[in-house]
Scaffold this motif. Structure first.
Motif, mmCIF file in Angstrom:
data_model
loop_
_atom_site.group_PDB
_atom_site.id
_atom_site.type_symbol
_atom_site.label_atom_id
_atom_site.label_comp_id
_atom_site.label_asym_id
_atom_site.label_seq_id
_atom_site.Cartn_x
_atom_site.Cartn_y
_atom_site.Cartn_z
ATOM 1 N N UNK A 195 46.013 17.586 42.050
ATOM 2 C CA UNK A 195 44.703 17.990 42.560
ATOM 3 C C UNK A 195 44.196 16.907 43.509
ATOM 4 N N UNK A 196 43.044 17.135 44.070
ATOM 5 C CA UNK A 196 42.385 16.131 44.901
ATOM 6 C C UNK A 196 43.149 15.781 46.161
ATOM 7 N N UNK A 197 43.099 14.487 46.526
ATOM 8 C CA UNK A 197 43.696 14.032 47.782
ATOM 9 C C UNK A 197 45.201 14.248 47.838
ATOM 10 N N UNK A 198 45.887 14.078 46.699
ATOM 11 C CA UNK A 198 47.331 14.291 46.694
ATOM 12 C C UNK A 198 47.660 15.752 46.954
ATOM 13 N N UNK A 199 46.936 16.654 46.318
ATOM 14 C CA UNK A 199 47.156 18.083 46.561
ATOM 15 C C UNK A 199 46.913 18.414 48.028
ATOM 16 N N UNK A 200 45.854 17.859 48.603
ATOM 17 C CA UNK A 200 45.555 18.099 50.019
ATOM 18 C C UNK A 200 46.685 17.586 50.907
ATOM 19 N N UNK A 201 47.211 16.399 50.580
ATOM 20 C CA UNK A 201 48.298 15.822 51.381
ATOM 21 C C UNK A 201 49.579 16.647 51.256
ATOM 22 N N UNK A 202 49.861 17.136 50.059
ATOM 23 C CA UNK A 202 51.036 17.984 49.864
ATOM 24 C C UNK A 202 50.897 19.271 50.658
ATOM 25 N N UNK A 241 68.964 9.580 43.357
ATOM 26 C CA UNK A 241 67.565 9.892 43.100
ATOM 27 C C UNK A 241 66.997 10.714 44.254
ATOM 28 N N UNK A 242 65.972 11.502 43.964
ATOM 29 C CA UNK A 242 65.145 12.120 44.997
ATOM 30 C C UNK A 242 63.728 11.587 44.829
ATOM 31 N N UNK A 243 63.038 11.436 45.956
ATOM 32 C CA UNK A 243 61.747 10.744 45.966
ATOM 33 C C UNK A 243 60.695 11.507 46.764
ATOM 34 N N UNK A 244 59.459 11.439 46.296
ATOM 35 C CA UNK A 244 58.292 11.739 47.110
ATOM 36 C C UNK A 244 57.689 10.390 47.446
ATOM 37 N N UNK A 245 57.533 10.126 48.734
ATOM 38 C CA UNK A 245 57.066 8.814 49.199
ATOM 39 C C UNK A 245 55.789 8.958 50.014
ATOM 40 N N UNK A 246 55.058 7.852 50.084
ATOM 41 C CA UNK A 246 53.829 7.808 50.872
ATOM 42 C C UNK A 246 53.830 6.572 51.757
ATOM 43 N N UNK A 247 53.272 6.734 52.930
ATOM 44 C CA UNK A 247 53.058 5.603 53.833
ATOM 45 C C UNK A 247 51.880 5.955 54.736
ATOM 46 N N UNK A 248 50.842 5.119 54.685
ATOM 47 C CA UNK A 248 49.624 5.348 55.466
ATOM 48 C C UNK A 248 49.051 6.742 55.231
ATOM 49 N N UNK A 249 49.107 7.193 53.977
ATOM 50 C CA UNK A 249 48.564 8.497 53.621
ATOM 51 C C UNK A 249 49.478 9.666 53.891
ATOM 52 N N UNK A 269 50.918 14.176 36.998
ATOM 53 C CA UNK A 269 50.339 14.177 38.346
ATOM 54 C C UNK A 269 49.184 13.192 38.481
ATOM 55 N N UNK A 270 48.526 12.855 37.377
ATOM 56 C CA UNK A 270 47.473 11.834 37.450
ATOM 57 C C UNK A 270 48.063 10.487 37.857
ATOM 58 N N UNK A 271 49.215 10.137 37.282
ATOM 59 C CA UNK A 271 49.874 8.882 37.639
ATOM 60 C C UNK A 271 50.415 8.932 39.058
ATOM 61 N N UNK A 272 50.979 10.055 39.463
ATOM 62 C CA UNK A 272 51.477 10.186 40.840
ATOM 63 C C UNK A 272 50.315 10.059 41.823
ATOM 64 N N UNK A 273 49.194 10.654 41.491
ATOM 65 C CA UNK A 273 47.996 10.542 42.342
ATOM 66 C C UNK A 273 47.516 9.106 42.443
ATOM 67 N N UNK A 274 47.550 8.396 41.323
ATOM 68 C CA UNK A 274 47.154 6.980 41.344
ATOM 69 C C UNK A 274 48.063 6.202 42.267
#
Length: 197
Positions: A91-98, A124-132, A187-192
């Motif tokens: 939910x929240x910002x992570x959901x919006x980014x996805x 491994x497979x990864x979901x990564x973030x950089x500068x949002x 998803x709470x930890x992923x969002x953090x």
């Protein structure tokens, strides 16, 4: 200061039926413990002593340090982003980014699952973030996105597709394991992690 095998915040059987207790016990107490011991041996007497695992992995790595440092870091992340209370969707910002990056959560799942299913051999497979911004990538063996060989972004979600992660329950049915994985993602930890990245 040496690295320590992290204690899990849940019991080995807590992720049933998605990941069985025997797999969890072997995975954590044997595989991850082995990477931890060998990582400490690899850094003993070197300038890496006292450095964070992230700093170590971003540097020049011997094969032993790459394999065991990666194995240590990857599994620490893996245990932290799965939970008996996981599942659902972000939910929240992570959901919006996805939604912005992939079009929908369902499309993200498809892209991520494909990266995991098509990783040849172990990895491994990864979901990564950089500068949002978000991206999906995969790496072989115990490599990860933080390494010079990786995709250069911060991993916020990872799935272990080494056979030791799923073979006792799923045998050669890796796609079934990947589908089950989404039932335990915290998803709470992923969002953090997304916010920190």
């Amino acid at each position: 200061m040496s690295f320590e095998l992290p204690k899990l915040s849940y019991s080995y059987d807590a992720l049933e039926p998605h990941i069985d207790a025997r797999t969890m016990e072997i995975h954590h107490s044997k595989h991850h413990a082995g990477y931890t011991t060998k990582l400490n041996a690899a850094i003993e007497g070197t300038s890496y002593v006292g450095q964070s695992i992230e700093t170590i992995l971003a540097g020049e790595l011997s094969p032993g340090l790459r394999n065991n440092g990666g194995g240590y870091y990857n599994h620490c992340l893996f245990w932290s982003i799965i939970s008996p209370n996981g599942g659902g969707r972000p939910s929240g910002n992570l959901a919006d980014a996805i939604n912005s990056t992939f079009g929908s959560f369902e499309e993200f799942k498809s892209v991520f699952s494909s990266a995991a299913a098509t990783q040849f051999g172990s990895g491994w497979a990864w979901l990564c973030a950089k500068n949002g911004k978000l991206s999906v990538c995969s790496t072989p063996n115990q490599d990860n996105p933080l390494m010079k060989s990786g995709c250069g972004n911060m991993p916020i979600l990872g799935i272990d597709v080494w056979e030791h992660a799923y073979y006792l329950k799923y045998q050669n049915r890796r796609p079934d394991y990947i589908e089950a994985f989404f039932n335990i993602v915290d998803w709470n930890e992923v969002s953090r992690r997304y916010r920190e990245a």
